[in-house]
Design a protein around this motif. Structure first.
Motif, short mmCIF file in Angstrom:
data_model
loop_
_atom_site.label_atom_id
_atom_site.label_comp_id
_atom_site.label_asym_id
_atom_site.label_seq_id
_atom_site.Cartn_x
_atom_site.Cartn_y
_atom_site.Cartn_z
N GLY A 15 -25.96 -32.51 -11.54
CA GLY A 15 -25.63 -31.83 -12.79
C GLY A 15 -25.72 -30.32 -12.69
O GLY A 15 -25.15 -29.61 -13.52
N THR A 16 -26.40 -29.81 -11.67
CA THR A 16 -26.48 -28.36 -11.47
C THR A 16 -25.35 -27.86 -10.57
O THR A 16 -25.25 -26.67 -10.32
N TRP A 18 -21.78 -29.02 -10.74
CA TRP A 18 -20.43 -29.50 -11.11
C TRP A 18 -19.31 -28.63 -10.56
O TRP A 18 -18.35 -29.17 -10.00
N PRO A 19 -19.37 -27.30 -10.68
CA PRO A 19 -18.24 -26.52 -10.14
C PRO A 19 -18.01 -26.79 -8.66
O PRO A 19 -16.87 -27.00 -8.22
N ARG A 34 -9.72 -31.04 -13.31
CA ARG A 34 -9.82 -29.91 -14.23
C ARG A 34 -8.67 -29.93 -15.24
O ARG A 34 -8.87 -29.67 -16.42
N PRO A 113 -21.78 -36.67 -18.04
CA PRO A 113 -22.00 -35.23 -17.84
C PRO A 113 -20.85 -34.55 -17.09
O PRO A 113 -20.50 -33.41 -17.40
N MET A 114 -20.22 -35.24 -16.13
CA MET A 114 -19.08 -34.67 -15.43
C MET A 114 -17.90 -34.49 -16.38
O MET A 114 -17.24 -33.45 -16.40
N ASP A 116 -18.09 -34.16 -19.61
CA ASP A 116 -18.44 -33.07 -20.53
C ASP A 116 -18.18 -31.72 -19.87
O ASP A 116 -17.65 -30.81 -20.50
N TYR A 117 -18.58 -31.58 -18.62
CA TYR A 117 -18.33 -30.33 -17.90
C TYR A 117 -16.84 -30.02 -17.84
O TYR A 117 -16.40 -28.91 -18.13
N LYS A 121 -17.56 -28.96 -22.44
CA LYS A 121 -18.71 -29.23 -23.32
C LYS A 121 -20.03 -29.02 -22.59
O LYS A 121 -21.06 -28.87 -23.22
N GLY A 122 -19.98 -29.08 -21.26
CA GLY A 122 -21.21 -28.92 -20.47
C GLY A 122 -21.47 -27.47 -20.16
O GLY A 122 -20.81 -26.56 -20.67
N LYS A 123 -22.45 -27.26 -19.31
CA LYS A 123 -22.85 -25.89 -18.94
C LYS A 123 -21.80 -25.20 -18.10
O LYS A 123 -21.13 -25.74 -17.34
#
Length: 123
Positions: A15-16, A18-19, A34, A113-114, A116-117, A121-123
């Motif tokens: 989760g830290t 994703w990019p 994307r 979480p992926m 959302d990213y 919506k994610g970080k």
């Protein structure tokens, strides 16, 4: 360190990243993901395919993101210098040995979480 090598721990680490993980997807799939993230609901429709795709893709992605993974681990876990020096050799082996056994538990923890990213919506 041990808690990091559990499904929730590894999912948290992912989760830290994703990019970097999305960029490491083979065959231009990162760009496609994307783009799909910009289409409302598209990734949710793909969600049933992630348990099949993710195990295959992750083994191709991990070597590409290993330097970032090592950096994130060193920020999360205080280590003596000798351990930090050994991590580039140890971590790939640990991930390669553990992932086949825990991928089924990791995928459900990282799928939303992926999404959302990718949907912003994610970080």
């Amino acid at each position: 360190m041990i808690s990091l090598m559990t499904p929730p721990g590894f999912a948290g680490l992912m989760g830290t990243m994703w990019p970097e993980l999305i960029d490491a997807m083979p065959l231009g799939m990162g760009a496609m993901m994307r783009l799909m993230g910009k289409i409302p609901g598209a990734l949710s429709l793909m969600k049933p395919m992630f348990p099949v795709l993710f195990p295959r893709l992750l083994s191709l992605m991990i070597p590409k993101v290993m330097p970032v993974m090592l950096e994130r681990v060193s920020k999360m876990i205080p280590m003596p210098d000798y351990m930090t020096e050994q991590m580039p050799e140890l971590m790939p082996n640990v991930v390669n040995n553990l992932m086949p056994h825990m991928i089924g538990e990791v995928v459900p923890l990282v799928t939303q979480p992926m999404i959302d990213y990718l949907e912003g919506k994610g970080k």
